[in-house]
Scaffold this active site. Structure first.
Site: not given
Ligand code: F6P
Length: 326
Positions: A189, A257, A219, A166, A158, A129, A191, A131, A250
């Site tokens: 880097g 991706l 910015s 911004r 950046r 994962t 903020e 995450d 923004r």
């Molecule tokens: O667990 C991986 C993950 O990319 C999370 O970071 C994100 O919240 C979720 O999956 C998005 O899931 P899906 O591709 O089902 O929208």
């Protein structure tokens, strides 16, 4: 304990770069040790609906460098039911599979734990994962690649942030974990990083404004961990509009991706080490553990620990962002 002769392998949940490297490692390590391998398609769906194929060493040729997963992946609702798991078990036994290697995140390994408890099947998990939100491991497969993808994007943002003077909120994934946001903030880097773990401690946006980053800079880039409760980067931009209208804010949401791309060397090596270890673990009689990495050493983490750990704030990381963004 029955001898293991055939291993089923599946990828489940959100894909992560390095999953293919892990599939390759598990497959080849199994074959090297005289075991046969079955590739299970679309995560647990493949077990429930009998979508599997025998894997040879050649099945995993030329994939170490590819993002995504050649096995496909899914979040399978049927597997969350008792009937679905019974069907999965029957199909697995009919295919001659004695043990499973499950590559995935939180939800996938929770499914593996329940399945292993119900049917007494040896299962070893690999943390796949972006995450980095599993317990008992310093790193998950895909996290390093995602970090690199994020910083490449932030470097580009950046340029325009500086030119237009911004404030940019860049939202990254994480599934309620702040590791991607915090460490990409350090590496780019930025903020500040706004992360779910800090939510109850402090008003992170208020603190950023109070710190007066505008005194020294025109910015700012703020890495924001996705957060359905607060609305993430869009929620923050709305707050800026209402509470701090002097800022021109923004939002960029990096989205999926972050899950794509060729895995970094670090992820390929991690996936290869963990994949080989999964087979060693099964041959040694380990079951219902995830392979983790702690201080550079591979470790066995019980599924319960991997999936139920309580996240804490990385105060050191938060301080580094603060100190280095003056
Ligand atoms: O667990 C991986 C993950 O990319 C999370 O970071 C994100 O919240 C979720 O999956 C998005 O899931 P899906 O591709 O089902 O929208």
């Amino acid at each position: 304990m029955a001898e293991i002769k055939c291993i089923g392998i599946l990828t489940s949940g959100g894909d992560a770069p390095g999953m293919n490297a892990a599939i390759r490692a598990v497959t080849r390590a199994a074959i090297y040790n005289g075991l046969s391998v079955v590739g299970i398609k679309r995560g647990y769906y493949g077990l429930v609906y009998n979508d599997m194929e025998p894997f040879t060493s050649k099945s995993v040729s030329n994939i170490i460098q590819q993002g995504g997963t050649i096995l496909k992946t899914a979040r399978c609702k049927e597997f969350a039911t008792v009937d679905g798991r019974r069907q999965a078990y029957d199909n697995m036994r009919a295919a001659g599979i004695d043990a499973l290697v499950v590559i995935g995140g939180d939800g996938s390994l929770t499914g593996a734990r329940i399945f292993a408890e119900e049917y007494d099947i040896p299962i070893v998990g690999l943390p796949g994962t972006i995450d980095n939100d599993l317990g008992g491991t310093d790193q998950t497969i895909g996290y390093d690649t995602a970090l690199n993808t994020i910083i490449e994007a932030v470097d580009k943002i950046r340029d325009t942030a500086t030119s237009h003077e911004r404030l940019f909120f860049v939202e990254v994934m994480g599934h309620m974990a702040g590791d991607l946001a915090l460490n990409s903030a350090i590496a780019s880097g930025a903020e500040a990083a706004i992360i779910p773990e800090m939510e109850t401690e402090i008003d992170q946006l208020g603190d950023l404004v109070k710190r007066g980053f505008r005194k020294s800079k025109n910015s700012a880039i703020v890495l924001v961990a996705e957060n359905p409760t607060t609305g993430g980067a869009l929620g923050l931009a709305q707050r800026v509009k209402e509470e701090f209208p002097e800022y021109d804010a923004r939002v960029t949401i990096l989205g999926h991706l972050q899950r794509g791309g060729s895995p970094t060397a670090a992820d390929r090596i991690l996936a290869s080490r963990m994949g080989v270890e999964a087979i060693t673990a099964l041959r040694e009689g380990q079951r219902n553990v995830m392979i983790g990495i702690k201080n550079g050493e591979l470790v066995y983490v019980p599924f319960v620990k991997a999936t139920t750990h309580v996240r804490t704030v990385d105060h050191q990381g938060v301080d580094i962002v603060k100190i280095l963004s003056i």
